[in-house]
Motif scaffolding. Sequence first.
Motif, PDB file in Angstrom:
ATOM      1  N   ILE A  25       0.851  -1.194   0.000  1.00 39.35           N
ATOM      2  CA  ILE A  25       0.000   0.000   0.000  1.00 39.35           C
ATOM      3  C   ILE A  25       0.884   1.240   0.000  1.00 39.35           C
ATOM      4  CG2 ILE A  25      -1.683   1.307   1.329  1.00 39.35           C
ATOM      5  CD1 ILE A  25      -2.776  -1.389   2.296  1.00 39.35           C
ATOM      6  N   PHE A  26       1.812   1.297   0.931  1.00 41.20           N
ATOM      7  CA  PHE A  26       2.675   2.460   1.032  1.00 41.20           C
ATOM      8  C   PHE A  26       3.704   2.519  -0.082  1.00 41.20           C
ATOM      9  CE2 PHE A  26       1.273   1.752   5.448  1.00 41.20           C
ATOM     10  CZ  PHE A  26       0.641   2.957   5.649  1.00 41.20           C
ATOM     11  N   LEU A  27       4.022   1.379  -0.680  1.00 44.20           N
ATOM     12  CA  LEU A  27       5.005   1.359  -1.755  1.00 44.20           C
ATOM     13  C   LEU A  27       4.504   2.145  -2.968  1.00 44.20           C
ATOM     14  CD1 LEU A  27       7.761   0.334  -2.505  1.00 44.20           C
ATOM     15  CD2 LEU A  27       6.714  -1.763  -3.340  1.00 44.20           C
ATOM     16  N   GLY A  28       3.219   2.099  -3.256  1.00 51.08           N
ATOM     17  CA  GLY A  28       2.655   2.894  -4.344  1.00 51.08           C
ATOM     18  C   GLY A  28       2.799   4.385  -4.089  1.00 51.08           C
ATOM     19  N   PHE A  29       2.555   4.796  -2.847  1.00 49.89           N
ATOM     20  CA  PHE A  29       2.727   6.206  -2.493  1.00 49.89           C
ATOM     21  C   PHE A  29       4.197   6.622  -2.595  1.00 49.89           C
ATOM     22  CE2 PHE A  29      -1.241   5.403  -0.008  1.00 49.89           C
ATOM     23  CZ  PHE A  29      -2.053   6.262  -0.738  1.00 49.89           C
ATOM     24  N   ALA A  30       5.097   5.722  -2.179  1.00 50.11           N
ATOM     25  CA  ALA A  30       6.530   6.029  -2.265  1.00 50.11           C
ATOM     26  C   ALA A  30       6.956   6.188  -3.717  1.00 50.11           C
ATOM     27  CB  ALA A  30       7.339   4.932  -1.581  1.00 50.11           C
ATOM     28  N   ILE A  31       6.473   5.309  -4.583  1.00 45.93           N
ATOM     29  CA  ILE A  31       6.801   5.409  -6.008  1.00 45.93           C
ATOM     30  C   ILE A  31       6.273   6.718  -6.583  1.00 45.93           C
ATOM     31  CG2 ILE A  31       6.324   4.398  -8.267  1.00 45.93           C
ATOM     32  CD1 ILE A  31       6.401   1.641  -6.856  1.00 45.93           C
ATOM     33  N   GLY A  32       5.068   7.107  -6.199  1.00 45.35           N
ATOM     34  CA  GLY A  32       4.505   8.375  -6.668  1.00 45.35           C
ATOM     35  C   GLY A  32       5.313   9.576  -6.208  1.00 45.35           C
ATOM     36  N   ALA A  33       5.736   9.579  -4.949  1.00 46.34           N
ATOM     37  CA  ALA A  33       6.510  10.702  -4.426  1.00 46.34           C
ATOM     38  C   ALA A  33       7.883  10.787  -5.087  1.00 46.34           C
ATOM     39  CB  ALA A  33       6.665  10.562  -2.906  1.00 46.34           C
ATOM     40  N   VAL A  34       8.533   9.651  -5.274  1.00 44.79           N
ATOM     41  CA  VAL A  34       9.847   9.657  -5.918  1.00 44.79           C
ATOM     42  C   VAL A  34       9.722  10.094  -7.379  1.00 44.79           C
ATOM     43  CG1 VAL A  34      11.741   8.161  -6.662  1.00 44.79           C
ATOM     44  CG2 VAL A  34      10.874   8.004  -4.340  1.00 44.79           C
ATOM     45  N   THR A  35       8.653   9.699  -8.044  1.00 42.74           N
ATOM     46  CA  THR A  35       8.436  10.116  -9.430  1.00 42.74           C
ATOM     47  C   THR A  35       8.283  11.630  -9.536  1.00 42.74           C
ATOM     48  OG1 THR A  35       7.382   8.005  -9.937  1.00 42.74           O
ATOM     49  CG2 THR A  35       6.962   9.832 -11.454  1.00 42.74           C
ATOM     50  N   VAL A  36       7.484  12.212  -8.659  1.00 47.44           N
ATOM     51  CA  VAL A  36       7.312  13.673  -8.678  1.00 47.44           C
ATOM     52  C   VAL A  36       8.638  14.356  -8.349  1.00 47.44           C
ATOM     53  CG1 VAL A  36       6.135  15.624  -7.605  1.00 47.44           C
ATOM     54  CG2 VAL A  36       4.857  13.568  -8.142  1.00 47.44           C
ATOM     55  N   GLY A  37       9.386  13.818  -7.400  1.00 48.13           N
ATOM     56  CA  GLY A  37      10.698  14.382  -7.072  1.00 48.13           C
ATOM     57  C   GLY A  37      11.650  14.320  -8.250  1.00 48.13           C
ATOM     58  N   ALA A  38      11.614  13.211  -8.992  1.00 43.27           N
ATOM     59  CA  ALA A  38      12.488  13.075 -10.163  1.00 43.27           C
ATOM     60  C   ALA A  38      12.084  14.044 -11.269  1.00 43.27           C
ATOM     61  CB  ALA A  38      12.446  11.641 -10.679  1.00 43.27           C
ATOM     62  N   VAL A  39      10.786  14.244 -11.455  1.00 46.29           N
ATOM     63  CA  VAL A  39      10.320  15.202 -12.476  1.00 46.29           C
ATOM     64  C   VAL A  39      10.749  16.615 -12.104  1.00 46.29           C
ATOM     65  CG1 VAL A  39       8.250  16.280 -13.453  1.00 46.29           C
ATOM     66  CG2 VAL A  39       8.392  13.793 -13.299  1.00 46.29           C
TER      67      VAL A  39
END
Length: 86
Positions: free
Chosen positions: A24-38
């Motif tokens: 559950i939290f892994l999806g949120f982590a992936i989303g946050a890292v993606t926005v940080g990378a963008v």
Amino acid sequence: MVWWGWLVAGAIIGALELVLPGHIFLGFAIGAVTVGAVEWSGLVAIGLPMQLLIFAVVALAAWAGLRAAFPLQRGEVKRWTRDIND
């Protein structure tokens, strides 16, 4: 929010996934890292509402992808829809 804030949030949420597993939290982590990378790439300058939208869409897609990749988790009970004696 600045790019490093998203990456730190992704790392913290990813660490939370280690304590409370379930993808559950892994999806949120992936989303946050993606926005940080963008944001870090600097190719696009986006405001906070667009950052939150990207975060939500990527987190939902990551969660759906993880559920498809790992459909039945350890300890989860399989539910039977019919009786074997019928």
